[in-house]
Design a protein around this motif. Structure first.
Motif, PDB file in Angstrom:
ATOM      1  N   VAL A  89      -9.461 -37.637   0.232  1.00  0.00           N
ATOM      2  CA  VAL A  89      -9.604 -38.251  -1.089  1.00  0.00           C
ATOM      3  C   VAL A  89     -11.030 -38.745  -1.313  1.00  0.00           C
ATOM      4  O   VAL A  89     -11.586 -38.601  -2.405  1.00  0.00           O
ATOM      5  CB  VAL A  89      -8.592 -39.397  -1.251  1.00  0.00           C
ATOM      6  CG1 VAL A  89      -8.906 -40.240  -2.481  1.00  0.00           C
ATOM      7  CG2 VAL A  89      -7.182 -38.840  -1.356  1.00  0.00           C
ATOM      8  N   GLY A  93     -13.006 -37.202  -4.218  1.00  0.00           N
ATOM      9  CA  GLY A  93     -13.408 -38.121  -5.279  1.00  0.00           C
ATOM     10  C   GLY A  93     -14.907 -38.121  -5.509  1.00  0.00           C
ATOM     11  O   GLY A  93     -15.369 -38.130  -6.658  1.00  0.00           O
ATOM     12  N   TRP A 153     -10.222 -32.271  -5.432  1.00  0.00           N
ATOM     13  CA  TRP A 153     -11.421 -32.577  -6.211  1.00  0.00           C
ATOM     14  C   TRP A 153     -11.262 -32.176  -7.675  1.00  0.00           C
ATOM     15  O   TRP A 153     -11.907 -32.764  -8.561  1.00  0.00           O
ATOM     16  CB  TRP A 153     -12.652 -31.884  -5.619  1.00  0.00           C
ATOM     17  CG  TRP A 153     -12.759 -30.425  -5.983  1.00  0.00           C
ATOM     18  CD1 TRP A 153     -12.230 -29.379  -5.307  1.00  0.00           C
ATOM     19  CD2 TRP A 153     -13.454 -29.865  -7.111  1.00  0.00           C
ATOM     20  NE1 TRP A 153     -12.539 -28.202  -5.936  1.00  0.00           N
ATOM     21  CE2 TRP A 153     -13.279 -28.463  -7.042  1.00  0.00           C
ATOM     22  CE3 TRP A 153     -14.185 -30.407  -8.153  1.00  0.00           C
ATOM     23  CZ2 TRP A 153     -13.818 -27.601  -7.992  1.00  0.00           C
ATOM     24  CZ3 TRP A 153     -14.727 -29.557  -9.115  1.00  0.00           C
ATOM     25  CH2 TRP A 153     -14.552 -28.175  -9.042  1.00  0.00           C
ATOM     26  N   PHE A 156     -10.100 -35.116  -9.907  1.00  0.00           N
ATOM     27  CA  PHE A 156     -11.187 -36.076 -10.120  1.00  0.00           C
ATOM     28  C   PHE A 156     -12.235 -35.500 -11.074  1.00  0.00           C
ATOM     29  O   PHE A 156     -12.778 -36.222 -11.920  1.00  0.00           O
ATOM     30  CB  PHE A 156     -11.835 -36.439  -8.783  1.00  0.00           C
ATOM     31  CG  PHE A 156     -10.954 -37.249  -7.884  1.00  0.00           C
ATOM     32  CD1 PHE A 156     -10.809 -38.614  -8.072  1.00  0.00           C
ATOM     33  CD2 PHE A 156     -10.260 -36.661  -6.842  1.00  0.00           C
ATOM     34  CE1 PHE A 156      -9.999 -39.376  -7.244  1.00  0.00           C
ATOM     35  CE2 PHE A 156      -9.448 -37.405  -6.009  1.00  0.00           C
ATOM     36  CZ  PHE A 156      -9.310 -38.759  -6.215  1.00  0.00           C
ATOM     37  N   MET A 199     -10.153 -43.447 -11.763  1.00  0.00           N
ATOM     38  CA  MET A 199     -10.488 -42.891 -10.457  1.00  0.00           C
ATOM     39  C   MET A 199      -9.681 -43.564  -9.346  1.00  0.00           C
ATOM     40  O   MET A 199      -9.219 -42.904  -8.408  1.00  0.00           O
ATOM     41  CB  MET A 199     -11.987 -43.060 -10.190  1.00  0.00           C
ATOM     42  CG  MET A 199     -12.881 -42.277 -11.136  1.00  0.00           C
ATOM     43  SD  MET A 199     -12.736 -40.494 -10.927  1.00  0.00           S
ATOM     44  CE  MET A 199     -13.639 -40.271  -9.408  1.00  0.00           C
ATOM     45  N   ALA A 203      -7.073 -41.785  -6.997  1.00  0.00           N
ATOM     46  CA  ALA A 203      -7.241 -41.856  -5.539  1.00  0.00           C
ATOM     47  C   ALA A 203      -5.933 -42.242  -4.859  1.00  0.00           C
ATOM     48  O   ALA A 203      -5.574 -41.688  -3.807  1.00  0.00           O
ATOM     49  CB  ALA A 203      -8.336 -42.861  -5.193  1.00  0.00           C
TER      50      ALA A 203
END
Length: 272
Positions: A89, A93, A153, A156, A199, A203
């Motif tokens: 993560v 992220g 990814w 994000f 975010m 996460a």
């Protein structure tokens, strides 16, 4: 009053969910960190004389089919899977944040290229991508980290790109640009405060998704190789013996459920 405070005022269940989620995660973390210290033992030590035996002082959760302490194997497994998930993560992220900001700020062919790449990866099942990476780096934490990062990814990136484009078009950002402030200032003052809650939520959900993926692949014997203590592998090894040792099977199931429940409640309570 902040948006989150306003939301919690109209939905009083959110603070309760956050507390329950935090308690679940804290209980799992404390067991993984302090459990082996309170009851010392070796998660790999075997004693066939104690196969499927019940709990005792040296093994509070009993023994598995090979006479290994379920207590110590579970504590080890609860260190391995979350650490891989958190590393994945963090990598995903960071990549998604940087690439999403770049796509939103630059636009043009850079935006189109990155969006096309994200859409192409999104079209493939996540577990399939992880399996492809594991085929190249089989049975290692590095393979899980790389595969999960490749899958995570995209989310994000999409969140960052959408929120950053909207923020950069706001009058406040335009005024800051006219005053001569650079990209670093604009990101720190205007962009990050807007995308940070999203975010953090992504996460938490991403960590839960990664833990489920690791356990699912371990359950079908594609994950970490034996005798590595891993949640999914422990479940599939103990499943044939659920009648003889139900506590041994339920231990990784309950631990996985508590960890995923805690992450889900924390993530859901952060939605605004």
């Amino acid at each position: 009053m902040s948006v989150l405070e306003t939301y919690e005022k109209h939905d009083p269940g959110q603070p309760v969910a956050r507390v329950i989620g935090g308690v679940c995660i804290m209980a799992v973390v404390l067991f993984a960190a302090l459990g082996p210290l309170m009851v010392p033992g070796d998660p790999f030590a075997q004693s066939l004389m104690k196969a499927l035996a019940g709990p005792e002082a040296a093994a509070p959760l009993g023994y598995d089919h090979l006479g290994r302490s379920v207590y110590h194997r579970l504590a080890q497994a609860l260190r391995l899977s979350p650490l891989i998930a958190l590393a994945s993560v963090a990598t995903a992220g960071t990549a998604g944040l940087l690439l999403g900001t770049l796509a939103a700020a630059r636009g043009g062919w850079i935006d189109r290229l990155l969006t096309m790449l994200a859409d192409a990866l999104l079209a493939l099942p996540g577990l399939l991508l992880v399996l492809i990476v594991l085929a190249m780096v089989p049975g290692t934490a590095l393979g899980f980290w790389a595969g999960l990062s490749l899958v995570l990814w995209v989310e994000f990136f999409r969140l960052t790109r959408a929120a950053t484009r909207e923020t950069l078009a706001s009058p406040a950002v335009q005024a800051s640009r006219l005053l001569g402030f650079g990209p670093a200032y604009l990101f720190r003052v205007h962009v990050w405060p807007e995308i940070a809650p999203m975010m953090l939520t992504a996460a938490a959900f991403g960590t839960a998704t990664a833990i489920m993926a690791i356990a699912a692949l371990g359950f079908v014997h594609v994950g970490m190789p034996a005798p590595t203590p891993e949640l999914g592998l422990m479940m599939v090894e103990l499943l044939p013996y659920w009648r003889e040792a139900p506590l041994a099977l339920l231990s990784p199931v309950i631990a996985t459920f508590a960890l995923l429940l805690g992450l889900t409640l924390l993530a859901g309570s952060r939605r605004t």
